[in-house]
Scaffold this motif. Structure first.
Motif, PDB file in Angstrom:
ATOM      1  N   LEU A 158       0.842  -1.190   0.000  1.00 44.81           N
ATOM      2  CA  LEU A 158       0.000   0.000   0.000  1.00 44.81           C
ATOM      3  C   LEU A 158       0.880   1.244   0.000  1.00 44.81           C
ATOM      4  N   ASP A 198      -1.706   6.824  -0.539  1.00 51.43           N
ATOM      5  CA  ASP A 198      -3.035   6.228  -0.624  1.00 51.43           C
ATOM      6  C   ASP A 198      -3.579   5.925   0.766  1.00 51.43           C
ATOM      7  N   GLY A 236      -3.733  -2.176  -0.701  1.00 49.04           N
ATOM      8  CA  GLY A 236      -3.260  -1.569  -1.938  1.00 49.04           C
ATOM      9  C   GLY A 236      -3.586  -2.337  -3.194  1.00 49.04           C
ATOM     10  N   PRO A 248      -7.275   2.611  -3.752  1.00 47.20           N
ATOM     11  CA  PRO A 248      -5.926   3.137  -3.989  1.00 47.20           C
ATOM     12  C   PRO A 248      -5.775   3.688  -5.391  1.00 47.20           C
TER      13      PRO A 248
END
Length: 351
Positions: A225, A229, A251, A312
């Motif tokens: 991730l 984000d 993510g 994301p």
């Protein structure tokens, strides 16, 4: 003006969050104990910014937290403060319990008392957001993903301490009515990451021409991730989330550790070739596995997408390219961090 008290705001995720929050016009009171992973240099661009007040202190210092709450009257408290490295928790679990469990308890008690004394309208709008990890869920097989209802099954002192803190946050909501929100995120990466973690460690060692240590067979899977984000997800949960709920943040980028290391090597071969012209993947060295190493994490973030509209923006390929470039452009930041007691050595071998 909106005011937030952010704890752990000089660490990796917390600092990225603070930088973005101040840029968006939020007044931030930033409380951080400045342990080895806290770094004021990360916040250099906020020097003399009236919307950022840094306070050196511990979340477990109830008198300090109470004073900050009463002086600054925040609209929300966001708790990023935590000891967060599995390897370090193997060597010294007591520190993790003290910060992540005892410290979180002290913070919750101070925030509860502050919230209860607020005028009705302000109390109704107030939120306490607790940032946690997917590691509380344990490990997965080759299929399936963690959801918000996955039973907790932590396998390291770190994840056990974070699980305990999650339970305390939940208990303070159900017992006292404190308006809490919890996020459980997958593995973060991006700028300002302390170089004990996989991605910045591999970048640093690759540039230094050192062996690139890969635990076990390197096929452990993580959902990566990008930190920007994650910060957006936290802001989304804070403003739109339902009180008392947990939201998983992922993510959508499952990668084996060895794939991550090889991707970094390939990017560095283009951006900063070795003097001998050889590919950096030749520096990869397999080492004994971490004790109790979870095999696979994967996040189902559909609740956050379907209910709050977040997903994301960065693919792993975009995020890792940006991250490698950032470290190449900010070697002084890395060198300053490595002037301390940590010099890229392996830790977490006590077990």
């Amino acid at each position: 003006m909106t005011t937030w008290l952010v704890t752990g705001g000089a660490g990796f995720i917390g600092a990225n969050f603070v930088l973005e929050a101040v840029a968006k016009g939020i007044h931030v009171i930033n409380l951080d104990a400045l342990t080895y992973a806290g770094n004021l240099k990360t916040l250099d661009r906020l020097q003399d910014n009236p919307d950022h007040l840094f306070v050196h202190g511990d979340i477990g210092d109830r008198d300090l937290v109470t004073r900050l709450l009463l002086e600054h009257r925040p609209d929300a408290v966001l708790n990023f403060a935590a000891e967060s490295h599995v390897d370090r928790s193997i060597d010294g679990p007591g520190t993790f319990v003290q910060t992540n469990v005892v410290g979180t308890l002290g913070l919750l008690e101070a925030v509860r008392d502050y919230w209860k004394a607020l005028p009705a309208e302000k109390a109704e709008a107030f939120r306490f957001l607790h940032v946690s990890t997917d590691e509380v869920y344990g490990t997965l097989g080759e299929t399936g993903k963690f959801t918000e209802t996955t039973p907790y099954a932590p396998n390291s002192p770190y994840s056990a301490s974070k699980a305990a803190s999650d339970h305390l946050v939940r208990a303070f909501h159900h017992t006292y009515g404190l308006p809490v929100l919890t996020t459980n995120c997958s593995n973060n990466y991006g700028p300002y990451h302390f170089p004990e973690k996989l991605i910045p460690l591999v970048i640093a060692k690759a540039l230094a021409g050192e062996p690139l240590p890969v635990y076990g067979d390197g096929k452990q899977v993580r959902d990566w991730l990008f930190v920007a984000d994650h910060c957006e997800a936290i802001r989304t949960v804070l403003t739109k989330g339902k009180v008392g709920e947990t939201y998983n943040v992922g993510g959508n980028s499952e990668k084996q550790n060895i794939e991550v290391v090889e991707a970094i090597c390939a990017l560095l071969d283009v951006r900063r070739p070795r003097a001998d012209g050889k590919p950096r993947r030749q520096q990869i060295t397999y080492v004994s596995d971490r004790p109790g190493h979870d095999r696979r994490y994967a996040i189902d973030a559909s609740k956050l997408k379907n209910e709050l509209g977040w997903e994301p923006k960065h693919s792993f390929e975009q995020g890792i390219s940006f991250t490698v470039d950032w470290y190449l452009d900010n070697q002084q930041w890395v060198n300053d961090v490595l002037d301390g007691s940590y010099r890229l050595q392996r830790i977490g071998t006590d077990a």
